[in-house]
Design an enzyme around this catalytic site. Structure first.
Site, PDB file in Angstrom:
ATOM      1  N   GLN A  83      10.114  79.515 113.674  1.00  0.00           N
ATOM      2  CA  GLN A  83      10.706  80.171 114.841  1.00  0.00           C
ATOM      3  C   GLN A  83      11.786  81.182 114.480  1.00  0.00           C
ATOM      4  O   GLN A  83      12.104  82.050 115.276  1.00  0.00           O
ATOM      5  CB  GLN A  83      11.266  79.107 115.798  1.00  0.00           C
ATOM      6  CG  GLN A  83      10.175  78.238 116.389  1.00  0.00           C
ATOM      7  CD  GLN A  83      10.702  77.201 117.354  1.00  0.00           C
ATOM      8  OE1 GLN A  83      11.094  76.113 116.951  1.00  0.00           O
ATOM      9  NE2 GLN A  83      10.716  77.521 118.634  1.00  0.00           N
ATOM     10  N   ARG A 139      20.833  71.601 112.083  1.00  0.00           N
ATOM     11  CA  ARG A 139      19.490  71.059 111.905  1.00  0.00           C
ATOM     12  C   ARG A 139      18.515  72.224 111.759  1.00  0.00           C
ATOM     13  O   ARG A 139      18.386  73.033 112.680  1.00  0.00           O
ATOM     14  CB  ARG A 139      19.117  70.195 113.121  1.00  0.00           C
ATOM     15  CG  ARG A 139      17.700  69.740 113.063  1.00  0.00           C
ATOM     16  CD  ARG A 139      17.288  68.812 114.193  1.00  0.00           C
ATOM     17  NE  ARG A 139      15.892  68.520 113.983  1.00  0.00           N
ATOM     18  CZ  ARG A 139      14.926  68.721 114.871  1.00  0.00           C
ATOM     19  NH1 ARG A 139      15.200  69.165 116.083  1.00  0.00           N
ATOM     20  NH2 ARG A 139      13.666  68.469 114.555  1.00  0.00           N
ATOM     21  N   HIS A 185       8.104  70.933 110.935  1.00  0.00           N
ATOM     22  CA  HIS A 185       8.257  71.390 112.326  1.00  0.00           C
ATOM     23  C   HIS A 185       7.043  72.279 112.644  1.00  0.00           C
ATOM     24  O   HIS A 185       7.170  73.462 112.899  1.00  0.00           O
ATOM     25  CB  HIS A 185       9.586  72.125 112.505  1.00  0.00           C
ATOM     26  CG  HIS A 185      10.058  72.215 113.932  1.00  0.00           C
ATOM     27  ND1 HIS A 185      11.300  71.791 114.342  1.00  0.00           N
ATOM     28  CD2 HIS A 185       9.452  72.683 115.048  1.00  0.00           C
ATOM     29  CE1 HIS A 185      11.449  72.007 115.641  1.00  0.00           C
ATOM     30  NE2 HIS A 185      10.333  72.555 116.103  1.00  0.00           N
ATOM     31  N   ASN A 235       9.062  66.638 113.310  1.00  0.00           N
ATOM     32  CA  ASN A 235       9.579  67.024 114.608  1.00  0.00           C
ATOM     33  C   ASN A 235       8.489  66.873 115.659  1.00  0.00           C
ATOM     34  O   ASN A 235       7.430  67.498 115.561  1.00  0.00           O
ATOM     35  CB  ASN A 235      10.026  68.492 114.605  1.00  0.00           C
ATOM     36  CG  ASN A 235      10.500  68.920 115.990  1.00  0.00           C
ATOM     37  OD1 ASN A 235      11.555  68.504 116.439  1.00  0.00           O
ATOM     38  ND2 ASN A 235       9.694  69.725 116.692  1.00  0.00           N
ATOM     39  N   GLU A 236       8.744  66.019 116.637  1.00  0.00           N
ATOM     40  CA  GLU A 236       7.868  65.884 117.803  1.00  0.00           C
ATOM     41  C   GLU A 236       6.389  65.750 117.430  1.00  0.00           C
ATOM     42  O   GLU A 236       5.575  66.629 117.756  1.00  0.00           O
ATOM     43  CB  GLU A 236       8.054  67.076 118.749  1.00  0.00           C
ATOM     44  CG  GLU A 236       9.480  67.253 119.225  1.00  0.00           C
ATOM     45  CD  GLU A 236       9.609  68.257 120.358  1.00  0.00           C
ATOM     46  OE1 GLU A 236       8.596  68.858 120.749  1.00  0.00           O
ATOM     47  OE2 GLU A 236      10.725  68.421 120.870  1.00  0.00           O
ATOM     48  N   ASN A 375      14.420  64.340 120.968  1.00  0.00           N
ATOM     49  CA  ASN A 375      14.440  65.652 121.643  1.00  0.00           C
ATOM     50  C   ASN A 375      14.128  65.423 123.113  1.00  0.00           C
ATOM     51  O   ASN A 375      13.115  64.797 123.448  1.00  0.00           O
ATOM     52  CB  ASN A 375      13.368  66.584 121.072  1.00  0.00           C
ATOM     53  CG  ASN A 375      13.711  67.095 119.694  1.00  0.00           C
ATOM     54  OD1 ASN A 375      14.762  66.765 119.135  1.00  0.00           O
ATOM     55  ND2 ASN A 375      12.827  67.897 119.126  1.00  0.00           N
ATOM     56  N   TYR A 377      14.370  67.322 127.116  1.00  0.00           N
ATOM     57  CA  TYR A 377      14.649  68.513 127.914  1.00  0.00           C
ATOM     58  C   TYR A 377      14.574  68.280 129.415  1.00  0.00           C
ATOM     59  O   TYR A 377      15.258  68.922 130.181  1.00  0.00           O
ATOM     60  CB  TYR A 377      13.657  69.628 127.566  1.00  0.00           C
ATOM     61  CG  TYR A 377      13.865  70.245 126.203  1.00  0.00           C
ATOM     62  CD1 TYR A 377      14.641  71.389 126.061  1.00  0.00           C
ATOM     63  CD2 TYR A 377      13.313  69.681 125.072  1.00  0.00           C
ATOM     64  CE1 TYR A 377      14.858  71.960 124.817  1.00  0.00           C
ATOM     65  CE2 TYR A 377      13.523  70.249 123.814  1.00  0.00           C
ATOM     66  CZ  TYR A 377      14.300  71.388 123.688  1.00  0.00           C
ATOM     67  OH  TYR A 377      14.519  71.950 122.460  1.00  0.00           O
ATOM     68  N   TRP A 490      19.605  73.013 121.336  1.00  0.00           N
ATOM     69  CA  TRP A 490      18.489  73.902 121.019  1.00  0.00           C
ATOM     70  C   TRP A 490      18.648  75.133 121.884  1.00  0.00           C
ATOM     71  O   TRP A 490      18.532  75.028 123.085  1.00  0.00           O
ATOM     72  CB  TRP A 490      17.129  73.247 121.306  1.00  0.00           C
ATOM     73  CG  TRP A 490      16.029  74.196 120.913  1.00  0.00           C
ATOM     74  CD1 TRP A 490      15.444  75.149 121.681  1.00  0.00           C
ATOM     75  CD2 TRP A 490      15.446  74.309 119.609  1.00  0.00           C
ATOM     76  NE1 TRP A 490      14.524  75.850 120.953  1.00  0.00           N
ATOM     77  CE2 TRP A 490      14.510  75.365 119.675  1.00  0.00           C
ATOM     78  CE3 TRP A 490      15.618  73.642 118.392  1.00  0.00           C
ATOM     79  CZ2 TRP A 490      13.747  75.752 118.573  1.00  0.00           C
ATOM     80  CZ3 TRP A 490      14.861  74.036 117.308  1.00  0.00           C
ATOM     81  CH2 TRP A 490      13.932  75.083 117.410  1.00  0.00           C
ATOM     82  N   GLU A 497       9.311  81.340 120.624  1.00  0.00           N
ATOM     83  CA  GLU A 497       9.080  80.134 121.420  1.00  0.00           C
ATOM     84  C   GLU A 497       7.575  79.835 121.496  1.00  0.00           C
ATOM     85  O   GLU A 497       6.952  79.880 122.544  1.00  0.00           O
ATOM     86  CB  GLU A 497       9.734  80.295 122.804  1.00  0.00           C
ATOM     87  CG  GLU A 497       9.578  79.147 123.782  1.00  0.00           C
ATOM     88  CD  GLU A 497       9.935  77.766 123.244  1.00  0.00           C
ATOM     89  OE1 GLU A 497      10.692  77.653 122.286  1.00  0.00           O
ATOM     90  OE2 GLU A 497       9.401  76.790 123.799  1.00  0.00           O
ATOM     91  N   TRP A 498       6.987  79.586 120.342  1.00  0.00           N
ATOM     92  CA  TRP A 498       5.597  79.152 120.225  1.00  0.00           C
ATOM     93  C   TRP A 498       4.656  80.023 121.066  1.00  0.00           C
ATOM     94  O   TRP A 498       4.739  81.238 120.989  1.00  0.00           O
ATOM     95  CB  TRP A 498       5.506  77.649 120.521  1.00  0.00           C
ATOM     96  CG  TRP A 498       6.483  76.892 119.629  1.00  0.00           C
ATOM     97  CD1 TRP A 498       7.607  76.234 120.023  1.00  0.00           C
ATOM     98  CD2 TRP A 498       6.460  76.797 118.178  1.00  0.00           C
ATOM     99  NE1 TRP A 498       8.274  75.726 118.924  1.00  0.00           N
ATOM    100  CE2 TRP A 498       7.593  76.045 117.791  1.00  0.00           C
ATOM    101  CE3 TRP A 498       5.596  77.244 117.176  1.00  0.00           C
ATOM    102  CZ2 TRP A 498       7.890  75.754 116.446  1.00  0.00           C
ATOM    103  CZ3 TRP A 498       5.886  76.946 115.838  1.00  0.00           C
ATOM    104  CH2 TRP A 498       7.012  76.215 115.489  1.00  0.00           C
TER     105      TRP A 498
HETATM  106  C1  BGC Z   1      10.591  72.077 119.896  1.00  0.00           C
HETATM  107  C2  BGC Z   1      11.149  73.453 119.658  1.00  0.00           C
HETATM  108  C3  BGC Z   1      10.926  74.284 120.912  1.00  0.00           C
HETATM  109  C4  BGC Z   1      11.686  73.652 122.038  1.00  0.00           C
HETATM  110  C5  BGC Z   1      11.585  74.396 123.361  1.00  0.00           C
HETATM  111  C6  BGC Z   1      10.893  71.505 121.241  1.00  0.00           C
HETATM  112  O1  BGC Z   1       9.744  70.917 121.729  1.00  0.00           O
HETATM  113  O2  BGC Z   1      10.971  71.207 118.869  1.00  0.00           O
HETATM  114  O3  BGC Z   1      10.509  73.996 118.555  1.00  0.00           O
HETATM  115  O4  BGC Z   1      11.291  75.614 120.734  1.00  0.00           O
HETATM  116  O5  BGC Z   1      11.200  72.362 122.262  1.00  0.00           O
HETATM  117  O6  BGC Z   1      10.269  74.450 123.792  1.00  0.00           O
END
Ligand code: BGC
Length: 593
Positions: A83, A139, A185, A235-236, A375, A377, A490, A497-498
């Site tokens: 990223q 991180r 990641h 990661n995730e 993680n 959100y 984050w 962003e993927w």
């Molecule tokens: C990921 C990040 C991503 C962020 C926001 C997480 O799932 O680890 O790489 O940018 O969320 O989507």
């Protein structure tokens, strides 16, 4: 809905304050004053976004908690290799599955991570930004194909790549910032996908991919373990398994939604255990670090009391899928096993789509986390959807739940991101109860804005997000006795962003992706976060906490008067004052100062 109450509430003098405040905010990213048309759009956008709504605020649940985190609390920010690094093919770096996907034009706007934030070259600037914010931890992730171009050590090591991470780690240490390193990641070496099917590689027994991940981990411990004391294996894995190998929209875009995710998850859990034991057996005594994994989970709240079991099932299928084996007993959650066994019967299969671990594997998986990386959100509302027979089953339908969102939950730029601060406190409490009170490191939490012109530099909604979520984390720590040891924002920078490319910005710092030098600019949220770190929370009586108190109702999209009743006008005025003038001006002042 958000706009309807606005005109009724806003007195004429407040319009003056508002105009003044937004005029003071109307700087473009380069510091110039915006054109009137842009300013009008900006003004309208912000006004609509911030217009208060009723109903969401719960006086008990959402009240501001004053106090501080424990003394040794870790404040950090995070990024990931693909990223931010760019330099996708310098020296001998091999391609990753994300290079491939992006080069096939499958990302929004055909964006790629070829240059990204160019942190491969600009890492000293990144470290300086962290230093400026008073962060003591960072991180970041290491790109596997930058170390081993094919993913296999025997095919060769890319010394320039190894040196790059040495330089980054040294730069952090010199600046008194502890590295927390994620081994994986999502940027799997493309060659490993081609040679072995990546994480689908023969999932039931010991497979090549476990050993290769183990070799990679060992190499990193050997080379960086003298300075790196926090390792995160994956990661995730939920994302890699489900989005990468199940539904197949993320790299490597393998579409096998009935089984792919279960096979990939199985391999990832075994690879994680392998890397954990290598550290335990070969490095822990000399290096004294810690190894964990970072799992993501949206909190699932029942829509009605009757949906309570469904909400639990949702969380078990999400978090428990990985956390139960690693942090509990080496095996998948009971509810997953029984649900999947029933489905096998209904589908006329002789075995479950959920693979089984052998007794030896269970032993080696159980207890392989020195800390619990989380993680988080967002939150979803869960309804029970048991048990309609499904013709083409997949991981989503396997859970037998429906998901939705309450109408009053505010939204971020990412379509999936609803702002529900109390969800993180519930999730932290769940982890404490379910997994034997582990030390939890929040390794990501944050909020996205759209990429828009003019840039959102006064990112009030991100400030609110951090304020509300960290306060809920503090409630978990100080009121619920959850052992939360770290909070990680984050992200340090706007980045790739993927699948959304550069259209969604999560950064505390703005990155101009049209500028070849990828200049970074601090957003207002970086100033807020710096104050949060300095105060280690919300101490009673501090200037910072007073500022937060003034913001609190605004951030919750309500007014103090609506919550506490009309008490003679002072509260209404104070809340409007903070909303329209004081806060933006304080932030603008701190940015300039
Ligand atoms: C990921 C990040 C991503 C962020 C926001 C997480 O799932 O680890 O790489 O940018 O969320 O989507």
């Amino acid at each position: 809905m958000k706009t309807t109450k606005w005109p009724q509430r806003l007195p004429i003098w407040a319009v003056g304050y508002q105009t003044g405040a937004y005029l003071s905010l109307s700087l473009a990213a380069d510091g110039s004053i915006m054109e009137p048309r842009k300013f009008f759009n900006f003004f309208l956008g912000v006004t609509l976004a911030f217009a208060p709504v009723n109903g969401a605020y719960d006086k008990e649940r959402d009240a501001l908690l004053k106090g501080t985190f424990p003394q040794d609390f870790i404040w950090s920010s995070a990024t990931a290799a693909y990223q931010i690094e760019g330099a996708w093919n310098v020296s001998d770096k091999g391609p990753s599955i994300w290079d491939t996907l992006a080069h096939q034009g499958r990302v929004n706007n055909q964006d790629t991570g070829d240059v990204a934030c160019d942190s491969y070259h600009k890492y000293p600037e990144d470290v300086a930004l962290m230093k400026q914010m008073g962060l003591k931890y960072y991180r970041f992730s290491i790109s596997w194909p930058r170390i081993f171009p094919t993913g296999e050590q025997q095919d060769g090591v890319n010394q320039d790549g190894v040196d790059y991470y040495n330089r980054l780690i040294d730069e952090l240490i010199v600046n008194d910032i502890q590295p927390m390193v994620t081994l994986f990641h999502w940027d799997l070496p493309q060659v490993l996908q081609d040679r072995y099917g990546g994480f689908l590689n023969n999932h039931t027994n010991t497979t090549v991919i476990h050993d290769l991940f183990g070799d990679y981990a060992r190499f990193l411990y050997q080379n960086y373990g003298d300075r790196v004391k926090y390792w995160i294996t994956f990661n995730e894995p939920w994302i890699t398994a489900w989005l990468g190998y199940g539904i197949g929209n993320f790299a490597p875009q393998h579409n096998e939604p009935a089984e792919g995710q279960y096979k990939a998850a199985h391999n990832i859990i075994l690879s994680h255990a392998k890397a954990y034991h290598i550290y335990d057996d070969e490095f822990r005594a000399a290096q004294g670090g810690q190894v964990g994994i970072t799992l993501n989970c949206d909190w699932g709240t029942p829509k009605t009391p009757a949906d309570a079991d469904a909400a639990l099932r949702y969380v078990q299928f999400f978090l428990g899928w990985f956390a139960h084996p690693i942090y509990k007993n080496g095996d998948y959650p009971e509810v997953m096993k029984t649900t999947m066994a029933r489905k096998a019967q209904e589908e006329g299969r002789t075995t479950s789509r959920l693979p089984e671990f052998t007794p030896e594997q269970k032993l080696s998986i159980s207890g392989t986390g020195d800390f619990f990386g989380l993680n988080h959100y967002t939150t979803v509302e869960v309804t029970d959807a048991c048990c309609t027979p499904i013709e083409n089953p997949n991981y989503d339908t396997d859970k037998d739940v429906g998901t939705g969102h309450a109408p009053d939950w505010p939204r971020a730029a990412s379509s999936w991101l609803y702002v529900v601060p109390w969800g993180i406190r519930n999730l932290l409490g769940f982890i404490k109860e379910e997994y034997g009170d582990p030390e939890i490191y929040v390794t990501e939490n944050g909020r996205s804005d759209h990429d828009q012109d003019p840039a959102i530099m006064m990112d009030m909604e991100r400030i609110c997000y951090y304020m509300m979520y960290t306060n809920e984390v503090m409630k978990a720590s100080n009121m619920d006795n959850v052992k939360v040891k770290a909070y990680t924002a984050w992200s340090l920078l706007d980045n790739f962003e993927w699948l959304s490319g550069y259209s969604e910005r999560f950064g505390l710092h703005y990155v101009d992706f049209n500028d070849p030098t990828r200049t970074r600019y601090p957003k207002a949220s970086s100033v807020f976060f710096k104050q949060l770190v300095r105060n280690n929370g919300y101490p009673e009586g501090s200037e910072f906490t007073k500022y937060v108190e003034n913001m609190w109702y605004f951030c919750h999209n309500t007014t103090e008067a609506e919550v506490n009743g009309y008490t003679g006008g002072a509260s209404q005025i104070s809340s409007l004052f903070s909303l329209f003038l004081a806060i933006p001006m304080m932030i603008a002042y701190s940015l300039i100062a």
